[in-house]
Design a protein around this motif. Sequence first.
Motif, PDB file in Angstrom:
ATOM      1  N   LEU A  82       0.816  -1.269   0.085  1.00  0.00           N
ATOM      2  CA  LEU A  82      -0.008  -0.079   0.041  1.00  0.00           C
ATOM      3  C   LEU A  82       0.804   1.302   0.246  1.00  0.00           C
ATOM      4  O   LEU A  82       0.706   2.278  -0.647  1.00  0.00           O
ATOM      5  N   GLY A  83       1.922   1.347   0.525  1.00  0.00           N
ATOM      6  CA  GLY A  83       2.940   2.600   0.690  1.00  0.00           C
ATOM      7  C   GLY A  83       3.663   2.634  -0.654  1.00  0.00           C
ATOM      8  O   GLY A  83       3.491   3.851  -0.942  1.00  0.00           O
ATOM      9  N   ALA A  84       4.051   1.350  -1.420  1.00  0.00           N
ATOM     10  CA  ALA A  84       4.430   1.539  -2.626  1.00  0.00           C
ATOM     11  C   ALA A  84       3.324   2.015  -3.761  1.00  0.00           C
ATOM     12  O   ALA A  84       3.577   2.880  -4.520  1.00  0.00           O
ATOM     13  N   ALA A  85       2.186   1.470  -3.544  1.00  0.00           N
ATOM     14  CA  ALA A  85       1.121   2.081  -4.459  1.00  0.00           C
ATOM     15  C   ALA A  85       0.748   3.423  -4.324  1.00  0.00           C
ATOM     16  O   ALA A  85       0.317   4.156  -5.218  1.00  0.00           O
ATOM     17  N   THR A  86       0.575   3.989  -3.085  1.00  0.00           N
ATOM     18  CA  THR A  86       0.348   5.263  -2.706  1.00  0.00           C
ATOM     19  C   THR A  86       1.302   6.299  -2.555  1.00  0.00           C
ATOM     20  O   THR A  86       1.180   7.617  -2.528  1.00  0.00           O
ATOM     21  N   GLY A  87       2.719   5.889  -2.514  1.00  0.00           N
ATOM     22  CA  GLY A  87       3.662   6.830  -1.892  1.00  0.00           C
ATOM     23  C   GLY A  87       3.357   7.187  -0.570  1.00  0.00           C
ATOM     24  O   GLY A  87       4.221   8.525  -0.245  1.00  0.00           O
ATOM     25  N   ALA A  88       2.616   6.798   0.242  1.00  0.00           N
ATOM     26  CA  ALA A  88       2.329   7.336   1.591  1.00  0.00           C
ATOM     27  C   ALA A  88       3.033   6.579   2.597  1.00  0.00           C
ATOM     28  O   ALA A  88       3.515   5.409   2.284  1.00  0.00           O
ATOM     29  N   ARG A  89       3.443   7.198   3.675  1.00  0.00           N
ATOM     30  CA  ARG A  89       3.689   6.300   4.832  1.00  0.00           C
ATOM     31  C   ARG A  89       2.591   5.565   5.410  1.00  0.00           C
ATOM     32  O   ARG A  89       1.757   6.153   5.714  1.00  0.00           O
ATOM     33  N   VAL A  90       2.774   4.349   5.535  1.00  0.00           N
ATOM     34  CA  VAL A  90       1.857   3.450   5.805  1.00  0.00           C
ATOM     35  C   VAL A  90       2.334   2.467   7.177  1.00  0.00           C
ATOM     36  O   VAL A  90       3.506   2.093   7.005  1.00  0.00           O
ATOM     37  N   GLU A  91       1.472   2.541   8.365  1.00  0.00           N
ATOM     38  CA  GLU A  91       2.152   1.902   9.188  1.00  0.00           C
ATOM     39  C   GLU A  91       1.060   1.183  10.074  1.00  0.00           C
ATOM     40  O   GLU A  91      -0.218   1.528  10.129  1.00  0.00           O
ATOM     41  N   ALA A  92       1.450   0.056  10.818  1.00  0.00           N
ATOM     42  CA  ALA A  92       0.515  -0.817  11.547  1.00  0.00           C
ATOM     43  C   ALA A  92      -0.054   0.073  12.811  1.00  0.00           C
ATOM     44  O   ALA A  92       0.878   0.810  13.468  1.00  0.00           O
ATOM     45  N   VAL A  93      -1.301  -0.201  13.184  1.00  0.00           N
ATOM     46  CA  VAL A  93      -1.767   0.556  14.400  1.00  0.00           C
ATOM     47  C   VAL A  93      -1.388  -0.469  15.450  1.00  0.00           C
ATOM     48  O   VAL A  93      -2.050  -1.498  15.500  1.00  0.00           O
ATOM     49  N   THR A  94      -0.746   0.059  16.446  1.00  0.00           N
ATOM     50  CA  THR A  94      -0.210  -0.646  17.480  1.00  0.00           C
ATOM     51  C   THR A  94      -1.315  -1.133  18.519  1.00  0.00           C
ATOM     52  O   THR A  94      -1.284  -2.513  18.948  1.00  0.00           O
ATOM     53  N   TRP A  95      -2.230  -0.514  18.598  1.00  0.00           N
ATOM     54  CA  TRP A  95      -3.344  -0.737  19.618  1.00  0.00           C
ATOM     55  C   TRP A  95      -4.765  -1.456  18.943  1.00  0.00           C
ATOM     56  O   TRP A  95      -5.799  -1.491  19.617  1.00  0.00           O
ATOM     57  N   LEU A  96      -4.807  -1.598  17.538  1.00  0.00           N
ATOM     58  CA  LEU A  96      -5.760  -2.402  16.897  1.00  0.00           C
ATOM     59  C   LEU A  96      -5.257  -3.305  16.003  1.00  0.00           C
ATOM     60  O   LEU A  96      -4.781  -2.918  14.939  1.00  0.00           O
ATOM     61  N   PRO A  97      -5.495  -4.447  16.264  1.00  0.00           N
ATOM     62  CA  PRO A  97      -4.572  -5.485  15.362  1.00  0.00           C
ATOM     63  C   PRO A  97      -5.459  -5.482  13.964  1.00  0.00           C
ATOM     64  O   PRO A  97      -6.500  -5.408  13.582  1.00  0.00           O
ATOM     65  N   ARG A  98      -4.409  -5.959  12.718  1.00  0.00           N
ATOM     66  CA  ARG A  98      -4.842  -5.938  11.531  1.00  0.00           C
ATOM     67  C   ARG A  98      -5.292  -4.589  10.928  1.00  0.00           C
ATOM     68  O   ARG A  98      -5.953  -4.459   9.962  1.00  0.00           O
ATOM     69  N   PHE A  99      -4.944  -3.463  11.437  1.00  0.00           N
ATOM     70  CA  PHE A  99      -5.259  -2.167  11.085  1.00  0.00           C
ATOM     71  C   PHE A  99      -4.179  -1.328  10.652  1.00  0.00           C
ATOM     72  O   PHE A  99      -3.057  -1.652  11.448  1.00  0.00           O
ATOM     73  N   LEU A 100      -4.341  -0.660   9.337  1.00  0.00           N
ATOM     74  CA  LEU A 100      -3.197   0.082   9.016  1.00  0.00           C
ATOM     75  C   LEU A 100      -3.528   1.542   9.090  1.00  0.00           C
ATOM     76  O   LEU A 100      -4.986   1.841   9.148  1.00  0.00           O
TER      77      LEU A 100
END
Length: 116
Positions: free
Chosen positions: A56-74
Amino acid sequence: APPPRAAADPPLPNSLQKWYRAQQQQNITTLSDLAPAYRYARVPAREDVDDVARALGAATGARVEAVTWLPRFLRLPAATPLKNAAPYEERRVFAMDAASGFAANALGVARGPSGN
């Protein structure tokens, strides 16, 4: 100094500005100050979260990160469009607000018959 306001960004009423300062100790003076900084996306169980985040980061050019407090969310910047991004079009990630995801997680909602 705060950035200059656009003409279409009217100030909030003084009483509301005062309330925000008292509650959040922030200087929220216009409607755009209330805009979310991030958008969220859910990664289905069949996918690897780190792989989807990279794609997703490569496709959008955005910084994408996992949400530490919510499993399986970016989390990614709110202005980042998902439409036409390969992971979104391939159904490897779904747009979903964090509040709904948190509620489903807290309630222990199980995967549906579609597997998503």
